[in-house]
Design a protein around this motif. Structure first.
Motif, PDB file in Angstrom:
ATOM      1  N   VAL A 169      22.316  -6.850  50.641  1.00 58.85           N
ATOM      2  CA  VAL A 169      21.135  -6.519  50.309  1.00 58.85           C
ATOM      3  C   VAL A 169      21.297  -5.687  48.991  1.00 58.85           C
ATOM      4  O   VAL A 169      20.446  -5.991  47.810  1.00 58.85           O
ATOM      5  CB  VAL A 169      20.234  -6.043  51.351  1.00 58.85           C
ATOM      6  CG1 VAL A 169      18.882  -5.518  50.618  1.00 58.85           C
ATOM      7  CG2 VAL A 169      19.857  -7.093  52.231  1.00 58.85           C
ATOM      8  N   ARG A 170      21.889  -4.451  48.909  1.00 58.90           N
ATOM      9  CA  ARG A 170      22.317  -3.607  48.015  1.00 58.90           C
ATOM     10  C   ARG A 170      22.610  -4.396  46.928  1.00 58.90           C
ATOM     11  O   ARG A 170      22.415  -3.929  45.597  1.00 58.90           O
ATOM     12  CB  ARG A 170      23.099  -2.347  48.560  1.00 58.90           C
ATOM     13  CG  ARG A 170      22.617  -1.357  49.536  1.00 58.90           C
ATOM     14  CD  ARG A 170      23.310  -0.219  49.564  1.00 58.90           C
ATOM     15  NE  ARG A 170      24.510  -0.553  50.300  1.00 58.90           N
ATOM     16  CZ  ARG A 170      25.463   0.355  50.516  1.00 58.90           C
ATOM     17  NH1 ARG A 170      25.233   1.556  50.105  1.00 58.90           N
ATOM     18  NH2 ARG A 170      26.684  -0.070  51.083  1.00 58.90           N
ATOM     19  N   ARG A 175      22.088  -6.433  41.345  1.00 54.02           N
ATOM     20  CA  ARG A 175      22.060  -7.726  40.344  1.00 54.02           C
ATOM     21  C   ARG A 175      20.839  -7.838  39.720  1.00 54.02           C
ATOM     22  O   ARG A 175      20.605  -8.264  38.723  1.00 54.02           O
ATOM     23  CB  ARG A 175      22.630  -8.855  41.198  1.00 54.02           C
ATOM     24  CG  ARG A 175      24.078  -8.876  41.678  1.00 54.02           C
ATOM     25  CD  ARG A 175      24.833  -9.990  42.270  1.00 54.02           C
ATOM     26  NE  ARG A 175      26.052  -9.943  42.856  1.00 54.02           N
ATOM     27  CZ  ARG A 175      26.710 -11.054  43.553  1.00 54.02           C
ATOM     28  NH1 ARG A 175      25.932 -12.054  43.708  1.00 54.02           N
ATOM     29  NH2 ARG A 175      27.824 -10.745  43.662  1.00 54.02           N
ATOM     30  N   ILE A 176      19.762  -7.845  40.581  1.00 54.84           N
ATOM     31  CA  ILE A 176      18.188  -8.182  40.255  1.00 54.84           C
ATOM     32  C   ILE A 176      17.867  -6.998  39.206  1.00 54.84           C
ATOM     33  O   ILE A 176      17.409  -7.318  38.084  1.00 54.84           O
ATOM     34  CB  ILE A 176      17.272  -8.238  41.485  1.00 54.84           C
ATOM     35  CG1 ILE A 176      17.788  -9.144  42.189  1.00 54.84           C
ATOM     36  CG2 ILE A 176      15.934  -8.268  40.862  1.00 54.84           C
ATOM     37  CD1 ILE A 176      16.612  -9.403  43.542  1.00 54.84           C
ATOM     38  N   PHE A 177      18.338  -5.931  39.480  1.00 58.15           N
ATOM     39  CA  PHE A 177      17.820  -4.734  38.543  1.00 58.15           C
ATOM     40  C   PHE A 177      18.744  -4.960  37.254  1.00 58.15           C
ATOM     41  O   PHE A 177      17.918  -4.657  36.061  1.00 58.15           O
ATOM     42  CB  PHE A 177      18.405  -3.205  38.841  1.00 58.15           C
ATOM     43  CG  PHE A 177      18.272  -2.308  38.353  1.00 58.15           C
ATOM     44  CD1 PHE A 177      16.907  -1.694  37.878  1.00 58.15           C
ATOM     45  CD2 PHE A 177      19.212  -1.666  37.561  1.00 58.15           C
ATOM     46  CE1 PHE A 177      16.673  -0.413  37.015  1.00 58.15           C
ATOM     47  CE2 PHE A 177      18.949  -0.513  36.793  1.00 58.15           C
ATOM     48  CZ  PHE A 177      17.851   0.282  36.523  1.00 58.15           C
ATOM     49  N   ASN A 178      19.806  -5.298  37.271  1.00 61.58           N
ATOM     50  CA  ASN A 178      20.763  -5.473  36.039  1.00 61.58           C
ATOM     51  C   ASN A 178      20.055  -6.680  35.286  1.00 61.58           C
ATOM     52  O   ASN A 178      19.955  -6.493  33.861  1.00 61.58           O
ATOM     53  CB  ASN A 178      22.165  -5.806  36.473  1.00 61.58           C
ATOM     54  CG  ASN A 178      22.769  -4.451  36.857  1.00 61.58           C
ATOM     55  OD1 ASN A 178      22.484  -3.364  36.717  1.00 61.58           O
ATOM     56  ND2 ASN A 178      23.977  -4.829  37.843  1.00 61.58           N
ATOM     57  N   PHE A 179      19.923  -7.703  36.037  1.00 60.61           N
ATOM     58  CA  PHE A 179      19.342  -8.921  35.371  1.00 60.61           C
ATOM     59  C   PHE A 179      17.988  -8.675  34.513  1.00 60.61           C
ATOM     60  O   PHE A 179      17.892  -9.107  33.513  1.00 60.61           O
ATOM     61  CB  PHE A 179      19.086 -10.211  36.338  1.00 60.61           C
ATOM     62  CG  PHE A 179      18.545 -11.171  35.615  1.00 60.61           C
ATOM     63  CD1 PHE A 179      19.294 -12.155  35.022  1.00 60.61           C
ATOM     64  CD2 PHE A 179      17.201 -11.537  35.760  1.00 60.61           C
ATOM     65  CE1 PHE A 179      18.969 -13.400  34.225  1.00 60.61           C
ATOM     66  CE2 PHE A 179      16.571 -12.586  35.381  1.00 60.61           C
ATOM     67  CZ  PHE A 179      17.245 -13.605  34.708  1.00 60.61           C
ATOM     68  N   SER A 180      17.109  -7.597  35.388  1.00 64.85           N
ATOM     69  CA  SER A 180      15.766  -7.131  34.758  1.00 64.85           C
ATOM     70  C   SER A 180      16.227  -6.681  33.290  1.00 64.85           C
ATOM     71  O   SER A 180      15.451  -6.628  32.442  1.00 64.85           O
ATOM     72  CB  SER A 180      15.162  -6.517  35.652  1.00 64.85           C
ATOM     73  OG  SER A 180      14.686  -7.182  37.104  1.00 64.85           O
ATOM     74  N   ILE A 181      16.978  -5.616  33.426  1.00 65.28           N
ATOM     75  CA  ILE A 181      17.506  -4.783  32.211  1.00 65.28           C
ATOM     76  C   ILE A 181      17.808  -5.773  31.177  1.00 65.28           C
ATOM     77  O   ILE A 181      17.437  -5.617  29.976  1.00 65.28           O
ATOM     78  CB  ILE A 181      18.443  -3.913  32.585  1.00 65.28           C
ATOM     79  CG1 ILE A 181      17.855  -2.813  33.617  1.00 65.28           C
ATOM     80  CG2 ILE A 181      19.023  -2.950  31.511  1.00 65.28           C
ATOM     81  CD1 ILE A 181      16.866  -1.884  32.983  1.00 65.28           C
ATOM     82  N   ILE A 182      18.708  -6.599  31.408  1.00 69.59           N
ATOM     83  CA  ILE A 182      19.235  -7.491  30.309  1.00 69.59           C
ATOM     84  C   ILE A 182      18.071  -8.141  29.886  1.00 69.59           C
ATOM     85  O   ILE A 182      17.980  -8.657  28.653  1.00 69.59           O
ATOM     86  CB  ILE A 182      20.368  -8.416  30.867  1.00 69.59           C
ATOM     87  CG1 ILE A 182      21.581  -7.526  31.246  1.00 69.59           C
ATOM     88  CG2 ILE A 182      20.665  -9.581  29.962  1.00 69.59           C
ATOM     89  CD1 ILE A 182      22.588  -8.150  31.906  1.00 69.59           C
TER      90      ILE A 182
END
Length: 210
Positions: A169-170, A175-182
């Protein structure tokens, strides 16, 4: 009263014959770490359990080495293991975990080493206690010990699953956070590029009109 004393004495016999060590160790990348236990009696039973709780693909290389550098068991890229083997030699046994296959991921390993050092003693005869009662009590203690061992193993299994799921989960959240930033950076870049193209187009049109 004698029955209770006999029950307590039998339970003490089963508990006192086993020594164990339960540890949690963080294995760094490219690290090999070993833990040691001493066996005093030939033919003693050794229980060895381990589970990778976090890190990488939740796998590790392991090796159990007995006296005279004899390899008792080994494995590669194992997530967990639960073994019981007989110590054929008296001396020091080495339990090693190897994370040299990983270049950057550290791993958390839970493990337990239990050694049954002594033979189980015979129950002393008691006045008023028949052999049938003693045998029945001993059988009940064995069943109780087996059930407790099963519960303990189930708890370890569920703990391992919980830690692995939490780690997944972490990792997914990161990955979701990094994808959102990108994605946000790309949107801002595209918007700026569109503004630049529109301005360049109209500036070119004005020059052509003049």
């Amino acid at each position: 009263m004698q029955f209770l004393a006999l029950f307590a004495g039998l339970l003490a016999l089963f508990v006192s014959t086993v020594s164990s060590t339960a540890l949690t160790y963080k294995l760094q990348a490219n690290e090999k770490s070993c833990f040691f236990t001493w066996v005093d009696n030939k033919g003693a039973k050794i229980a060895f359990y381990f589970a990778v709780q976090s890190g990488g693909s939740f796998d590790v290389d392991y090796e159990v080495v007995g006296p005279n550098e004899r390899v008792v068991m080994d494995g590669q890229k194992e997530r967990q293991g639960d073994f019981v083997f007989t110590a054929n030699d008296v001396g020091e046994y080495r339990f090693c975990f190897n994370n040299e296959m990983s270049t950057f991921a550290e791993k958390t390993v839970d493990f337990e080493i239990a050694v049954e050092n002594e033979q189980r003693a015979q129950l002393p005869s008691k006045q008023g206690t028949t052999p049938e009662q003693t045998s029945s009590l001993e059988e009940s203690i064995l069943k109780l010990s087996s059930q407790l061992s099963t519960i303990n193993r189930n708890q370890k299994y569920f703990r391992t699953r919980e830690n692995r799921n939490f780690s997944t989960v972490r990792s997914t959240e990161r990955r979701i956070f990094n994808f959102s930033i990108i994605e946000s950076v790309m949107m801002v870049t595209m918007a700026g590029l569109q503004v630049f193209i529109v301005r360049f187009f109209f500036q070119g049109a004005r020059k052509g009109y003049v």
